[in-house]
Design an enzyme around this catalytic site. Sequence first.
Site, mmCIF file in Angstrom:
data_model
loop_
_atom_site.group_PDB
_atom_site.id
_atom_site.type_symbol
_atom_site.label_atom_id
_atom_site.label_comp_id
_atom_site.label_asym_id
_atom_site.label_seq_id
_atom_site.Cartn_x
_atom_site.Cartn_y
_atom_site.Cartn_z
ATOM 1 N N GLY A 79 -34.738 -16.685 -5.771
ATOM 2 C CA GLY A 79 -34.740 -17.831 -6.156
ATOM 3 C C GLY A 79 -33.543 -18.595 -7.430
ATOM 4 O O GLY A 79 -32.186 -17.240 -6.704
ATOM 5 N N HIS A 80 -33.235 -19.212 -7.529
ATOM 6 C CA HIS A 80 -31.805 -19.593 -8.190
ATOM 7 C C HIS A 80 -32.066 -19.589 -9.938
ATOM 8 O O HIS A 80 -30.950 -20.496 -10.302
ATOM 9 C CB HIS A 80 -31.791 -21.241 -8.272
ATOM 10 C CG HIS A 80 -31.661 -21.750 -6.796
ATOM 11 N ND1 HIS A 80 -31.803 -23.377 -6.172
ATOM 12 C CD2 HIS A 80 -31.262 -21.000 -5.374
ATOM 13 C CE1 HIS A 80 -31.355 -23.274 -4.537
ATOM 14 N NE2 HIS A 80 -31.959 -21.567 -4.964
ATOM 15 N N GLY A 81 -32.786 -18.714 -10.409
ATOM 16 C CA GLY A 81 -32.504 -18.129 -12.016
ATOM 17 C C GLY A 81 -33.618 -19.173 -12.922
ATOM 18 O O GLY A 81 -34.581 -19.947 -12.211
ATOM 19 N N THR A 95 -29.844 -16.588 -7.233
ATOM 20 C CA THR A 95 -28.332 -17.448 -6.530
ATOM 21 C C THR A 95 -27.701 -17.475 -7.949
ATOM 22 O O THR A 95 -26.292 -17.691 -7.841
ATOM 23 C CB THR A 95 -28.971 -18.054 -5.751
ATOM 24 O OG1 THR A 95 -29.256 -18.793 -5.985
ATOM 25 C CG2 THR A 95 -28.922 -17.512 -4.195
ATOM 26 N N ASP A 139 -35.939 -22.219 -5.326
ATOM 27 C CA ASP A 139 -35.262 -22.682 -5.993
ATOM 28 C C ASP A 139 -35.145 -22.389 -7.998
ATOM 29 O O ASP A 139 -35.543 -20.970 -7.983
ATOM 30 C CB ASP A 139 -35.750 -24.231 -5.660
ATOM 31 C CG ASP A 139 -34.284 -25.161 -6.363
ATOM 32 O OD1 ASP A 139 -33.992 -25.369 -7.415
ATOM 33 O OD2 ASP A 139 -34.043 -26.231 -5.389
#
Length: 425
Positions: free
Chosen positions: A270-272, A301, A248
């Site tokens: 991860g999601h940044g 992502t 995440d």
Amino acid sequence: MALRNHDAAMVLFFFLLMVTTYANAHGHSKKPEEITEGVYGAAAAVAAGPGGTFDITKLGAVGNGRADSTGAVMAAWRSACAGAGKQTILIPKGDFMTGAMELRGPCNGAVTIQLDGNLLGSNDLSKYPGKKMPNWVEVRHVDNFVISGKGKLDGQGPGVWSKNSCAKNYNCKLLPNTLVLNTVNNGVVSGITLLNAKFFHMNIYRCKDIKISGVTISAPGDSPNTDGIHMGDSSKITIAATTIGTGDDCISIGPGTDGVNITGVTCGPGHGISIGSLGRYKDERDVRDVSVTRCVLRKTTNGLRIKSYEDSVSPVTVSKVSYDGVVMDHVDNPIIIDQKYCPNSICTSKGDSKVSVRDVTFRNITGSSNTPAVVQLLCSGKLPCSGVAMQDVRVLYGGSDKKTTAVCDHALGKSTGCLKELACL
């Protein structure tokens, strides 16, 4: 002469046996856990080493990865918290399994947890009772707290991730967070590794003056809701020289946060690095003064993201945000402001955002994108983003058609020195 670990354990066993026998003989009806707490407390009184150091193995902890060492750690905490001056809890080399531990203050002195070994979070979820948001290690109402060392907080998440239903049910039952700082002032987290959290790896709430440095956070890219570091209602938070790879957000900055400095962080998978999501709940407070510098994002992502609910219920403002010197390495959606965020389709699609975004700067952002749309400023028509600056943004899409694009909807500001494909302001 100091007792060896085995001898100390035997003393505790026989002391517990004598106390239990005495209680039964005199008609006392204390619960076993109450007697056990008294035994650990008595042992802790004589277990302190020089300078107020409490070694959990001298309190009965066994580092075999199976025995429950919760009582020993809690006894060490109670004694250290009660002591004046500098107090240290030593987690020596070994694997020590525990359940939930609430390390509650206020304390009389400054407490350090020296993590040389590993703490393992039990996968028996009954050991995390009674909370809507359960936690494994929660430090609560404590000033001048340090946790440092080369050891690990291993959440053992793979054993319970299958019980996470949050992707299908937004009001799901939450699994335990690994390390929670709740109302901590002047705290340090240094050198340790947080591994495979059941839920968030670290959550910072209602804290002030927190410094995180040299930390490693690691979980598979497909692990559910394993945010690296989340913060909310906190101020003066520094994250430096830290490596985060999760399933995440590497870092997420929630409502009510100001004075955040993120520097030298490597993120991925991860999601940044995200601000938000914002606006879901009533009475959320503003986010301001956020600086992200000299960071690297690899195969995430999202890159640098600000997200708020399309049908937000709080009039929140995000302001004074600076991203400078960030390198993108094959990142999806490198730059994105999303005022139409709506996970799991729980929003009203034509809701009116009440979240205001202003004074945001993207400077010296370079590298490669996995998606054609390198820049996506998806702002609200009724509440446009304002004061957005893009300076020397040079991120290229590496796909077969090499067509790099930018979208700037309802965003007011200026582009200078950017690739011409990205100069949409």
